[in-house]
Design an enzyme around this catalytic site. Structure first.
Site, PDB file in Angstrom:
ATOM      1  N   LYS A 177      54.289  -2.462  45.227  1.00 41.13           N
ATOM      2  CA  LYS A 177      53.776  -3.155  44.047  1.00 41.13           C
ATOM      3  C   LYS A 177      52.446  -3.834  44.368  1.00 41.13           C
ATOM      4  CE  LYS A 177      56.688  -7.183  45.115  1.00 41.13           C
ATOM      5  NZ  LYS A 177      57.796  -8.021  44.652  1.00 41.13           N
ATOM      6  N   LYS A 224      49.580  -6.786  42.694  1.00 40.46           N
ATOM      7  CA  LYS A 224      49.454  -7.867  41.714  1.00 40.46           C
ATOM      8  C   LYS A 224      48.019  -8.379  41.652  1.00 40.46           C
ATOM      9  CE  LYS A 224      54.286  -9.240  42.257  1.00 40.46           C
ATOM     10  NZ  LYS A 224      55.241 -10.335  42.562  1.00 40.46           N
ATOM     11  N   CYS A 277      63.511 -18.313  40.154  1.00 42.82           N
ATOM     12  CA  CYS A 277      63.630 -16.917  39.728  1.00 42.82           C
ATOM     13  C   CYS A 277      64.945 -16.739  38.973  1.00 42.82           C
ATOM     14  CB  CYS A 277      63.565 -15.995  40.938  1.00 42.82           C
ATOM     15  SG  CYS A 277      64.998 -16.138  42.046  1.00 42.82           S
ATOM     16  N   CYS A 291      59.837 -13.871  44.201  1.00 47.79           N
ATOM     17  CA  CYS A 291      59.664 -13.970  42.749  1.00 47.79           C
ATOM     18  C   CYS A 291      59.522 -15.408  42.261  1.00 47.79           C
ATOM     19  CB  CYS A 291      60.834 -13.292  42.040  1.00 47.79           C
ATOM     20  SG  CYS A 291      60.982 -11.537  42.398  1.00 47.79           S
ATOM     21  N   CYS A 319      70.279 -10.237  38.797  1.00 46.54           N
ATOM     22  CA  CYS A 319      69.427  -9.637  39.820  1.00 46.54           C
ATOM     23  C   CYS A 319      70.270  -9.031  40.941  1.00 46.54           C
ATOM     24  CB  CYS A 319      68.464 -10.665  40.404  1.00 46.54           C
ATOM     25  SG  CYS A 319      67.403  -9.975  41.701  1.00 46.54           S
ATOM     26  N   CYS A 341      66.445 -15.050  46.761  1.00 46.52           N
ATOM     27  CA  CYS A 341      66.321 -14.171  47.917  1.00 46.52           C
ATOM     28  C   CYS A 341      64.894 -14.287  48.436  1.00 46.52           C
ATOM     29  CB  CYS A 341      66.674 -12.722  47.543  1.00 46.52           C
ATOM     30  SG  CYS A 341      65.316 -11.834  46.749  1.00 46.52           S
ATOM     31  N   ARG A 358      50.761  -4.483  38.591  1.00 45.82           N
ATOM     32  CA  ARG A 358      51.654  -5.153  37.646  1.00 45.82           C
ATOM     33  C   ARG A 358      50.862  -5.903  36.567  1.00 45.82           C
ATOM     34  NH1 ARG A 358      56.845  -5.923  40.044  1.00 45.82           N
ATOM     35  NH2 ARG A 358      57.224  -4.184  41.457  1.00 45.82           N
ATOM     36  N   ARG A 407      60.644  -5.333  31.065  1.00 52.63           N
ATOM     37  CA  ARG A 407      59.547  -6.304  31.232  1.00 52.63           C
ATOM     38  C   ARG A 407      58.325  -5.798  30.478  1.00 52.63           C
ATOM     39  NH1 ARG A 407      58.742  -6.543  37.033  1.00 52.63           N
ATOM     40  NH2 ARG A 407      60.488  -7.995  37.076  1.00 52.63           N
TER      41      ARG A 407
END
Length: 567
Positions: free
Chosen positions: A212, A214, A431, A480, A437, A476, A150, A80
């Site tokens: 994470k 954001k 996603c 995302c 994934c 899931c 991120r 990414r």
């Protein structure tokens, strides 16, 4: 009394020990790169490569077959790129396309809803090559995954106005300021010599963040970045056509765990207003508080929203003021009225043109209906401006001169890049999910196009074909696909089965609530037809679908997610 989970006597998670023992993210990644026996990374390196912007994946369509053949899974990496604000030049695009076409398993580029691109299917032997290509063209993948800040989002298209350009520059500044300082990335991937000095991470710390993080920069009234889903947000306040400061909002996030009522989605909360000169110090203060106070004993309770819940917003705000040496001013007035991208042509501040192209689910590839990858490659060879990736997985060809407009348009038409789509389709999102994934429970990207066609037929049946429903699918519950900021959200439970959430709103400021649990696509369509039929008959003038759902009390409005989301 605030909790500092770094110094807690509780048992730290496995991930915390991996970071602690990684020698500032080096681990033994270099040794694994030399190991030709396996195409994957071993031990802690499986986690550490994420800090360098990569995930190890395997093709789950082939997993059973390869297991029966006693072969290891077909490991490949997803990389990414770090691309704050989503701007990439035509020259950079040409280099990326060339690598993807020659050196990946899938030969496609994936635009993400975090305003950057992913490359799937990179074999381990080609990893250094792509990192060095990125470096040569002024890009990198550092800090796009794992427990760091991120890719920083920004309201799309800096060429729309001087304000957009200024906010884009702030997105870059924030991204650069919060990057990891370790030299591990340069040593491992760019073959730079190791400097024998003590590494130091003044902002992120030796064990980086608990989870994470954001960040967004957004210009009202357009909430195209879905700011309420992010940990840290800067809302531009404008006077006399200049950005004078930012409203700061913190603590948004959408990931949950099925059945775990100690997890919940949450909308970002207001801290206060700051002048521009305080932006980086406030950003650093917020990140370091989350570094110090975030939960390192339970990753499911480690995001910023849980830290705020644990200590209280008032205490968190006071600590930001202390660390940044500021006093927040009251929130300045702002209003969001729109979301999504405007597909098609428009003029920019320099009287040039931009063309926004709809990319279904962000997948840049060629198929029978559209030669998207080939068309963008052709445009990149003649276009002198930039490409701009949006938070809705679309792409803007920007800074097109009047002389070049017809040429670009003819290419776009001949390759099928300009098509008429329903507003429903243009505002949908999914996603990646299967086959790459590892967390996927149900299909998302591969099922959505056909599913949208079926919903379009329902809309047509009740004369609602020109209306918009924000519909999103996640394979899931990790968030995302941002399904928990949609009017209709599907979250995968198992193969072919989803939880159906309804009642979000058009502009992304309300979380939907579960309507039906663990149902099939066929059952979802039956429920949606019933709801859309009622909407067509009983709605008020110009009433949006999610607002109709709440007004008719089909589901209870989620006002306080901590109490309302699960009950």
């Amino acid at each position: 009394m605030t909790k500092n989970f770094n110094k807690s006597s509780l048992t730290l998670t496995k991930e915390e020990h991996i970071k602690e023992n990684s020698n500032y993210l080096r681990g033994t990644i270099s040794d694994d790169l030399k190991n030709e026996i396996t195409n994957g990374f071993t031990g802690d390196n499986f986690s550490l490569i994420r800090f360098h912007g990569m995930y190890q994946q395997d093709d789950r369509d082939l997993r059973i077959e390869r297991n029966e053949q006693k072969l290891e899974p077909r490991h490949a990496m997803m990389l990414r790129c770090r691309l704050p604000g989503g701007v990439i030049s035509s020259e950079q695009w040409l280099k990326i396309d060339s690598f993807v076409s020659k050196n990946t398993l899938y030969k496609t580029i994936r635009l993400t809803n975090r305003q950057t691109f992913q490359i799937h299917g990179i074999l381990k032997k080609n990893l250094k090559n792509i990192h060095q290509i990125l470096h040569k063209i002024g890009l990198d993948s550092l800090g796009t995954a794992n427990d760091v800040n991120r890719n920083v989002l920004c309201t799309s298209d800096p060429m729309e106005s001087k304000i957009h350009q200024e906010c884009y520059e702030w997105a870059q500044k924030i991204s650069n300021h919060l990057l990891p300082h370790t030299k591990a990335y340069a040593e491992i991937w760019l073959d730079q010599k190791k400097v024998f000095s003590t590494d130091h991470e003044p902002i992120l710390g030796k064990t980086y963040l608990p989870r994470k993080f954001k960040t967004t920069v957004v210009i009202p009234p357009h909430n195209d970045v879905d700011l309420y889903a992010n940990d840290m947000n800067f809302i531009a306040i404008i006077e006399n056509k200049k950005v004078i400061g930012f409203n700061v909002l913190i603590g948004g996030g959408l990931s949950i765990t099925h059945g775990n009522k100690q997890t919940w989605p949450f909308l970002a909360l207001e801290l206060g207003y700051i002048t521009l000169d305080k932006t980086l110090s406030v950003a650093q203060a917020i990140v370091t508080i989350q570094r110090d106070w975030g939960n390192r004993t339970n990753r499911k309770n480690a995001k910023t929203r849980y830290t705020i819940q644990n200590v209280g917003l008032k205490i968190f705000k006071k600590e930001v003021e202390k660390r940044a040496n500021i006093t927040f001013e009251p929130i300045r007035s702002y209003l969001f009225t729109t979301r999504g991208d405007s597909i098609g042509w428009k003029k920019d501040i320099n009287n040039n043109w931009s063309l926004t192209i709809f990319v279904e689910n962000g997948r840049i590839c060629d198929n029978n209906n559209q030669l998207l990858k080939s068309g963008l490659l052709k445009i990149a060879t003649v276009h002198k401006g930039n490409f701009r990736l949006t938070s809705n997985q679309n792409i803007i060809i920007s800074e097109i001169s009047n002389e070049n407009k017809n040429k670009i348009e003819n290419i776009a038409i001949s390759y099928g890049l300009i098509k008429t789509n329903s507003k429903l389709r243009e505002n949908s999102m999914a996603c990646v999910s299967f086959p790459t994934c590892p967390l996927a429970m149900a299909e998302a990207e591969r099922m959505l196009p056909v599913f949208i066609t079926k919903v379009e037929n329902i809309m047509l049946k009740y004369s609602m074909e020109k209306e918009i429903i924000i519909l999103r699918v996640s394979g899931c519950p990790n968030g995302c696909g941002r399904s928990l900021l949609s009017e209709v959200g599907l979250i995968g439970k198992s193969i072919g089965r989803y939880n159906l959430y309804i009642g979000g709103n058009r502009i992304g400021t309300r979380i939907p609530k579960i309507y039906k649990e663990n149902i099939t696509e066929k059952e979802i369509l039956v429920h949606l037809e019933f709801l859309i039929k009622d909407w067509s008959i009983y709605r008020k003038e110009n009433e949006h679908f999610g607002d109709f759902i709440i007004r008719k009390k089909i589901v209870k409005e989620v006002i306080n997610p901590i109490h309302d989301f699960w009950n």
